[in-house]
Design an enzyme around this catalytic site. Structure first.
Site, mmCIF file in Angstrom:
data_model
loop_
_atom_site.group_PDB
_atom_site.id
_atom_site.type_symbol
_atom_site.label_atom_id
_atom_site.label_comp_id
_atom_site.label_asym_id
_atom_site.label_seq_id
_atom_site.Cartn_x
_atom_site.Cartn_y
_atom_site.Cartn_z
ATOM 1 N N CYS A 7 0.869 -1.173 0.000
ATOM 2 C CA CYS A 7 0.000 0.000 0.000
ATOM 3 C C CYS A 7 0.909 1.226 0.000
ATOM 4 O O CYS A 7 2.108 1.110 -0.233
ATOM 5 C CB CYS A 7 -0.987 -0.004 1.167
ATOM 6 S SG CYS A 7 -0.255 0.189 2.773
ATOM 7 N N CYS A 79 -4.674 -0.991 -1.047
ATOM 8 C CA CYS A 79 -5.183 0.377 -0.967
ATOM 9 C C CYS A 79 -6.602 0.422 -1.542
ATOM 10 O O CYS A 79 -6.993 -0.438 -2.314
ATOM 11 C CB CYS A 79 -4.270 1.321 -1.721
ATOM 12 S SG CYS A 79 -3.876 0.735 -3.358
ATOM 13 N N CYS A 87 -2.947 3.958 -5.748
ATOM 14 C CA CYS A 87 -2.439 2.633 -5.441
ATOM 15 C C CYS A 87 -1.086 2.456 -6.126
ATOM 16 O O CYS A 87 -0.972 2.681 -7.327
ATOM 17 C CB CYS A 87 -3.427 1.597 -5.972
ATOM 18 S SG CYS A 87 -3.625 0.196 -4.919
#
Length: 159
Positions: A7, A79, A87
């Site tokens: 993430c 994400c 992302c």
């Protein structure tokens, strides 16, 4: 088999994923987590939640995707791109899938509301990891397209 949970900040969702995966995974499977812009610290609520669930976090720390100790075989982004997050895109010859989960560390409200957001993120990630580990991995390892399709379907599992 090495799985990278990725993430942006590597403080909450990817940490939860790494810890839960390593807690549940069979021998020979290992997860790491990283961020494209790591915060440099782990989220205290995420750590407390994992401790309450009996999931160890020894060795976990917020780290960059630059200079990973291993090359991942699978990269799972966690994400929530639908929430406007950018992302990170891991470039490399790996199997990639997206399991978007809202970031509980951005939730505001009462303590019970914030706790509920962390519980929800944990429940979703754990359900997805359990589904991943329940796949017929021996069969799928030889069929990259089927493996990716199975991983992508898992990204739709809600708790």
């Amino acid at each position: 088999m090495n799985v990278l949970f990725l993430c942006t900040g590597n403080s909450c969702r990817s940490l939860i994923s790494e810890a839960v995966f390593n807690h549940l995974a069979p021998a020979g499977w290992h997860a790491i987590s990283a961020g494209s812009q790591p915060t440099g610290k782990l989220n205290e609520r995420a750590l407390a939640l994992l401790a309450a669930k009996g999931v160890p976090t020894d060795g976990c720390f917020s780290k960059s995707w630059d200079g990973l100790p291993v090359t991942p075989d699978i990269v799972v982004t966690v994400c929530a791109s639908a929430a406007g997050e950018t992302c990170p895109a891991y470039l490399g010859p790996v199997l990639r899938t997206h399991w978007g989960v809202d970031d509980p560390s951005h939730v505001t409200g009462t303590e019970p509301e914030i706790d509920a957001a962390f519980e929800r993120a944990y429940a979703i990630l754990r359900a997805r990891i359990e589904a991943f580990l329940a796949l017929p991995l021996d069969r799928l390892a030889g069929d990259r397209a089927a493996f990716k399709a199975a991983l992508d379907r898992i990204g739709g599992i809600d708790a």
